[in-house]
Enzyme design. Structure first.
Site, PDB file in Angstrom:
ATOM      1  N   SER A 182      10.561  13.616  62.913  1.00  0.00           N
ATOM      2  CA  SER A 182      10.479  13.004  61.585  1.00  0.00           C
ATOM      3  C   SER A 182      10.387  11.486  61.604  1.00  0.00           C
ATOM      4  CB  SER A 182      11.676  13.447  60.740  1.00  0.00           C
ATOM      5  OG  SER A 182      12.893  13.175  61.403  1.00  0.00           O
ATOM      6  N   HIS A 210       7.794  18.675  58.920  1.00  0.00           N
ATOM      7  CA  HIS A 210       6.678  17.727  58.745  1.00  0.00           C
ATOM      8  C   HIS A 210       5.345  18.277  59.248  1.00  0.00           C
ATOM      9  CE1 HIS A 210       9.338  14.459  57.485  1.00  0.00           C
ATOM     10  NE2 HIS A 210      10.198  14.976  58.345  1.00  0.00           N
ATOM     11  N   LYS A 242       8.488  18.452  51.206  1.00  0.00           N
ATOM     12  CA  LYS A 242       7.624  17.449  51.830  1.00  0.00           C
ATOM     13  C   LYS A 242       6.162  17.748  51.479  1.00  0.00           C
ATOM     14  CE  LYS A 242      11.333  16.114  54.676  1.00  0.00           C
ATOM     15  NZ  LYS A 242      12.297  16.526  55.669  1.00  0.00           N
TER      16      LYS A 242
HETATM   17  C1  LIG Z   1      13.676  16.485  55.741  1.00  0.00           C
HETATM   18  C2  LIG Z   1      14.061  17.289  56.930  1.00  0.00           C
HETATM   19  C3  LIG Z   1      15.023  18.286  56.838  1.00  0.00           C
HETATM   20  C4  LIG Z   1      15.844  18.482  55.605  1.00  0.00           C
HETATM   21  O1  LIG Z   1      15.132  19.124  54.615  1.00  0.00           O
HETATM   22  P1  LIG Z   1      15.608  18.971  53.101  1.00  0.00           P
HETATM   23  O2  LIG Z   1      14.941  20.079  52.399  1.00  0.00           O
HETATM   24  O3  LIG Z   1      15.165  17.621  52.662  1.00  0.00           O
HETATM   25  O4  LIG Z   1      17.110  19.095  53.117  1.00  0.00           O
HETATM   26  C5  LIG Z   1      15.239  19.065  57.935  1.00  0.00           C
HETATM   27  N1  LIG Z   1      14.575  18.853  59.089  1.00  0.00           N
HETATM   28  C6  LIG Z   1      13.666  17.887  59.218  1.00  0.00           C
HETATM   29  C7  LIG Z   1      12.959  17.714  60.516  1.00  0.00           C
HETATM   30  C8  LIG Z   1      13.388  17.061  58.147  1.00  0.00           C
HETATM   31  O5  LIG Z   1      12.511  16.076  58.275  1.00  0.00           O
END
Ligand SMILES: *Cc1c(COP(=O)(O)O)cnc(C)c1O
Length: 392
Positions: A182, A210, A242
């Site tokens: 990330s 992602h 995302k």
């Molecule tokens: C954003 C993210 C999460 C968390 O997801 P949310 O739905 O925002 O709680 C978990 N793992 C990774 C790699 C992320 O980038």
């Protein structure tokens, strides 16, 4: 020292280290598809959001949400295992299972909760969890909560993982990694990790927060890109906040794997189900992810264009072919100054500092989107040169 004076002292130390976090209130947005944020400090072009495909403010998501809210209400009223599980959730789970080519999918309220669930259900006391050193915080927190011994292997280094898996001590119950990292934008070596996991009869959990929606011709993420089968990655975690532009998360896998997870995940049992309108928005997003391949093509073209312009301007980005393009600046102060310079030029790029990234590796994390225009990308590169390289 205890009480509020202790907190005040701790906050002062954080501030002196330039590690205080501040929020920017977004008052409004540009027209749908435009990546503009209206704030008290003016309008900023957004290069930090994870809305990679430009779906978060797509009218189809808003319409699905409104229709579902009118039909089924705003809140689900209870957990999934009581009366909170609705038709919209069931349909989304079925569609996500089909999309990820797995037997079942289980919805969670967030990716953070999904990762806590996976770690605590599939590892425990007397076992080991092996995680990439740069894994997302939710994987690390989940591993800690599981009671298993947590070992971290060198970043994206499958040989380091294999050595840890083979070393003496508690058996490795689970290997976990981000698909796309990330804060770095690079990819995990999934094929080699899958081989280690199979050799040690460990679960492999891939958090593709992602990658899903973004990578692969069909948007099926890092696994599609690296041609991994469902059998090689028995636990796939995806998020809906995302590229899908909505909110929530899911774990996909074989029927018995998901049934076991549902029976054992405390972050599933002891929390209110995601509102159905949110699930409806996710369904609308999934339909667009599948139907509109042009969004992924535009995104890939924007990433390529940004990298090309940045390279000719002399900016040294980390090696990444994903929409996450980090520019390491080192100190927290340098990253914050660059963030401020970019804001003055009309761009929102957030400085990422410790503990999100290792100390001394503070950076600008530039996130490209399908709906950025050529002019916005060229403008950003010019502003980056001024903000990070001290030229006028
Ligand atoms: C954003 C993210 C999460 C968390 O997801 P949310 O739905 O925002 O709680 C978990 N793992 C990774 C790699 C992320 O980038």
């Amino acid at each position: 020292m205890r009480g509020v004076p202790a907190l005040r002292a701790a906050l002062a130390r954080l501030s002196a280290a330039r590690l205080t976090r501040e929020r920017l209130t977004v008052e409004g947005y540009g027209a749908s598809g435009e990546r503009a944020l209206r704030t008290a400090h003016g309008t900023l072009v957004d290069f930090s959001s994870n809305d990679y495909l430009g779906l978060a403010r797509h009218p189809a998501l808003a319409a699905a949400m409104a229709a579902s809210a009118h039909a089924r209400g705003a809140g689900s009223g209870a957990s999934h295992l009581v009366t909170g599980h609705g038709a919209e959730h069931a349909a989304l789970e079925a569609e996500l299972a089909e999309f990820t080519q797995r037997e079942r999918a289980l919805l969670f309220s967030s990716g953070y909760m999904a990762n806590l669930a996976v770690m605590t259900a599939f590892a425990g006391r007397g076992e080991r969890v092996l995680l990439d050193r740069l894994s997302h915080a939710s994987l690390i927190d989940g591993a800690r909560l599981s009671g298993a011994q947590l070992k971290r292997y060198a970043h994206a280094d499958a040989a380091s993982c294999a050595r840890l898996a083979a070393s003496a001590g508690a058996p490795a119950a689970l290997i976990g990694t981000d698909g796309v990292f990330s804060m770095d934008g690079d990819l995990a070596p999934l094929r080699e990790l899958a081989r280690s996991a199979a050799a040690h009869e460990a679960w492999l959990a891939v958090d593709d927060a992602h990658g899903l929606g973004v990578l692969g011709a069909g948007g099926r993420g890092t696994l599609e890109l690296q041609a991994l089968s469902a059998a090689e990655v028995p636990l796939l975690i995806g998020t809906l906040g995302k590229a899908f532009g909505s909110y929530g998360a899911f774990v996909a896998g074989a029927a018995e794997v998901i049934e076991f997870l549902m029976q054992h995940a405390r972050t599933y049992t002891y929390t209110t189900a995601l509102p159905q309108p949110v699930a409806a928005a996710s369904r609308a997003a999934l339909a667009l992810v599948r139907a509109e391949g042009w969004r992924r093509e535009r995104l890939a073209a924007n990433v390529a264009r940004f990298k090309e312009l940045a390279a000719s301007a002399g900016l040294r980005l980390l090696p990444s072919d994903t929409p996450i393009q980090p520019l390491i600046l080192g100190s927290a102060a340098a990253a914050l100054e660059a963030q401020a310079g970019l804001a003055r030029a009309g761009y929102r790029v957030v400085a990422i500092r410790a503990p999100t990234v290792p100390r001394g590796q503070a950076r600008l994390r530039i996130a490209l989107g399908a709906t950025h225009t050529d002019a916005q990308i060229a403008g950003l590169v010019g502003a980056l040169v001024s903000a990070c390289m001290g030229s006028p």
